[in-house]
Design a protein around this motif. Structure first.
Motif, PDB file in Angstrom:
ATOM      1  N   PRO A 216       0.982  -1.096  -0.043  1.00  0.00           N
ATOM      2  CA  PRO A 216       0.145   0.149   0.467  1.00  0.00           C
ATOM      3  C   PRO A 216       0.450   0.711  -0.080  1.00  0.00           C
ATOM      4  O   PRO A 216       1.964   1.178   1.113  1.00  0.00           O
ATOM      5  N   PHE A 217      -0.081   1.987  -0.901  1.00  0.00           N
ATOM      6  CA  PHE A 217       0.930   3.174  -0.755  1.00  0.00           C
ATOM      7  C   PHE A 217       1.395   4.151   1.087  1.00  0.00           C
ATOM      8  O   PHE A 217       2.528   4.787   0.738  1.00  0.00           O
ATOM      9  N   ALA A 218       0.485   3.574   1.159  1.00  0.00           N
ATOM     10  CA  ALA A 218      -0.240   4.470   3.262  1.00  0.00           C
ATOM     11  C   ALA A 218       2.182   3.841   3.729  1.00  0.00           C
ATOM     12  O   ALA A 218       2.591   4.767   4.655  1.00  0.00           O
ATOM     13  N   VAL A 223       9.110   1.122   3.501  1.00  0.00           N
ATOM     14  CA  VAL A 223       8.784   0.049   2.258  1.00  0.00           C
ATOM     15  C   VAL A 223      10.267   0.212   1.503  1.00  0.00           C
ATOM     16  O   VAL A 223      11.833   0.030   1.959  1.00  0.00           O
ATOM     17  N   LEU A 224      10.067   1.564   1.221  1.00  0.00           N
ATOM     18  CA  LEU A 224      11.827   2.366   0.494  1.00  0.00           C
ATOM     19  C   LEU A 224      12.857   2.034   1.088  1.00  0.00           C
ATOM     20  O   LEU A 224      13.981   2.043   1.291  1.00  0.00           O
ATOM     21  N   PRO A 251      -2.080   5.349  -6.147  1.00  0.00           N
ATOM     22  CA  PRO A 251      -0.326   4.524  -6.492  1.00  0.00           C
ATOM     23  C   PRO A 251       0.596   3.407  -5.628  1.00  0.00           C
ATOM     24  O   PRO A 251      -0.424   3.745  -4.464  1.00  0.00           O
ATOM     25  N   SER A 252       0.547   2.544  -5.469  1.00  0.00           N
ATOM     26  CA  SER A 252       1.368   1.370  -4.889  1.00  0.00           C
ATOM     27  C   SER A 252       3.069   1.506  -5.241  1.00  0.00           C
ATOM     28  O   SER A 252       3.149   1.559  -5.772  1.00  0.00           O
ATOM     29  N   PRO A 280       1.990  -6.637   2.548  1.00  0.00           N
ATOM     30  CA  PRO A 280       2.140  -6.542   0.472  1.00  0.00           C
ATOM     31  C   PRO A 280       0.704  -7.081   0.239  1.00  0.00           C
ATOM     32  O   PRO A 280       0.096  -8.027   1.191  1.00  0.00           O
ATOM     33  N   PHE A 281      -0.452  -6.628  -0.750  1.00  0.00           N
ATOM     34  CA  PHE A 281      -1.521  -7.222  -0.964  1.00  0.00           C
ATOM     35  C   PHE A 281      -1.121  -7.849  -1.960  1.00  0.00           C
ATOM     36  O   PHE A 281      -2.192  -8.465  -2.584  1.00  0.00           O
ATOM     37  N   VAL A 282      -0.566  -7.493  -2.871  1.00  0.00           N
ATOM     38  CA  VAL A 282       0.058  -8.784  -4.146  1.00  0.00           C
ATOM     39  C   VAL A 282       1.280  -9.469  -3.764  1.00  0.00           C
ATOM     40  O   VAL A 282       2.184  -8.792  -3.483  1.00  0.00           O
ATOM     41  N   ASP A 283       1.476 -10.462  -3.555  1.00  0.00           N
ATOM     42  CA  ASP A 283       2.459 -11.784  -3.631  1.00  0.00           C
ATOM     43  C   ASP A 283       2.706 -12.705  -4.415  1.00  0.00           C
ATOM     44  O   ASP A 283       1.909 -13.966  -4.916  1.00  0.00           O
TER      45      ASP A 283
END
Length: 446
Positions: A216-218, A223-224, A251-252, A280-283
């Motif tokens: 998620p963008f939040a 993450v970075l 964005p994501s 992660p909402f996609v793995d």
């Protein structure tokens, strides 16, 4: 019939395409539909001898010359208004020498074609992340990619090249041929001649552990920051790309690991650390051929859209660089625009800066700000404004220069900065091999 047609038509026949010919409208198109150049002729060559004839004819006629390999350069340098296009798209063969771990690729070969030829032998090449990109342009301009940590830049894998020079002569650049031209081609791009074939090193990488993690963008800042920590100590076998995808609901953040080592269990442990950076909402990470890993970004490089690219080098994504990326993602001008981050590390970072024309060998990130919009957009200027604004924010923390394959056609100063201490030698090579500046794939070299 124009004078250049009178010279070339007897040699090329229907493979010389002029504005009056039925196939001209299609032949002049490149991947980026924003490019609308109208060349005088397009010469679809089949071998180095035909390339030499076209080069001599263009010079005799006083017409500008350009070279089309994969046709994937965003700035459209493959086609020039009123010029002669040396089109290598019919020169597509790949010959694999599995015992030697090498491949000979002709001038029009794309990433996907090379990987497909190498795969039956359990081999792979140092390529980028788009299957339609031409291998010559990718390799000679530098060549970041998902195997960079283990295999180096694309340029580091160039063993030799057959080149047609501006005077129409053909030479072989390599350690046993013209080693100065070989040095210049490894990072200096298509500024010295037409590369009609290359001999490339292949690597025993039958399978990789790779895929996409979407957060998620939040969670972007976390993450970075965590990504920066992980890649700073990553082994050669792990290369991780990151960035932002747009979407209808915002964005994501994506993290795309590629593990190319033989120990898949070790790769799983590294990827588990990346998963733990957020929620992660996609793995979609799993074992796959290199070609499948390269194809993961195909949906973001659709031919026929309009593209504009800005690029910057940064040491890492901590602090201001990461904030600039997130801000750019939050203000993206279209749901197709992308922020893409590649990394140079490992084997590529251990090459001495003076060993090849590509000079920037300290570990770093290369950021691509890619504005994408559909033909007919009623306000195309907003996409350029977004890309320029994002690039301006990144410039505050960027390193000098930029990835030579991504600098714009009017960025001479940045192009020169990209070569750092190698610039003087590269300029001498340009004056030696192309004193009339017939070839100008990367700006600023004369």
């Amino acid at each position: 019939m124009t004078p250049i047609e009178k010279v070339l038509r007897p040699r090329l026949g229907e493979r010389l395409v002029a504005p009056v010919d039925a196939g001209y409208a299609t032949a002049r198109l490149v991947w980026n539909a924003a490019v609308d150049a109208r060349p005088a002729v397009i010469a679809r060559c089949r071998d180095a001898a035909e390339v030499a004839v076209v080069v001599r004819a263009a010079r005799a006629a006083g017409l500008p010359l350009s070279v089309r390999g994969g046709g994937h350069d965003w700035a459209g340098r493959a086609v020039r208004d009123g010029g002669v296009v040396v089109d290598l798209s019919d020169m597509r063969g790949v010959t694999v020498d599995a015992a030697a771990g090498e491949a000979v690729v002709r001038g029009g070969v794309t990433t996907g074609e090379l990987l497909a030829a190498a795969r039956p032998f359990g081999l792979a090449a140092a390529t980028g992340v788009e299957q339609g990109v031409g291998m010559v342009g990718f390799t000679t301009g530098g060549g970041y990619g998902p195997l960079i940590g283990r295999c180096g830049l694309g340029a580091d894998n160039l063993l030799s090249a057959e080149v047609v020079l501006a005077d129409g002569s053909t030479v072989v650049a390599g350690p046993e041929g013209d080693d100065e031209l070989w040095w210049a081609l490894r990072g200096g791009g298509g500024n010295f001649g037409v590369v009609t074939s290359m001999r490339l090193k292949l690597h025993p990488v039958p399978i990789v552990l790779a895929g996409m993690l979407l957060f998620p963008f939040a969670e972007a800042a976390t993450v970075l920051s965590g990504y920066s920590d992980i890649v700073a100590e990553a082994p050669d076998a792990l290369t991780v790309m990151t960035g932002f995808f747009p979407g209808p609901h915002g964005p994501s953040v994506f993290v795309c690991p590629v593990w190319c080592g033989p120990d898949m269990a070790a790769g799983e442990r590294h990827i588990a650390r990346l998963r733990a950076l957020g929620h992660p909402f996609v793995d979609q990470v799993g074992p796959m051929p290199v070609a499948a890993a390269v194809g993961m970004f195909a949906g973001n490089a659709v031919p026929g859209n309009h593209y504009l690219l800005r690029s910057a080098w940064v040491p890492d994504l901590r602090g201001a660089a990461g904030e600039a990326l997130a801000s750019g993602a939050a203000t993206a001008s279209s749901v197709s625009s992308v922020l893409f981050v590649s990394r140079l590390h490992g084997a590529a970072s251990r090459v001495e800066p003076a060993a090849t024309a590509f000079a920037h060998r300290r570990p770093h990130q290369v950021i691509e700000v890619i504005a994408v919009w559909a033909p007919g957009d009623p306000a195309p200027g907003r996409h350029r404004d977004w890309a320029d604004a994002t690039a301006a924010t990144l410039a505050e923390v960027a390193l000098p220069g930029a990835y030579p394959n991504q600098v714009g056609p009017h960025e001479d100063a940045r192009a020169r900065e990209s070569f750092a201490g190698n610039l003087g030698r590269l300029l001498e090579a340009k004056r030696k091999y192309d004193p009339g500046d017939v070839f100008s794939a990367i700006p600023g070299l004369l």
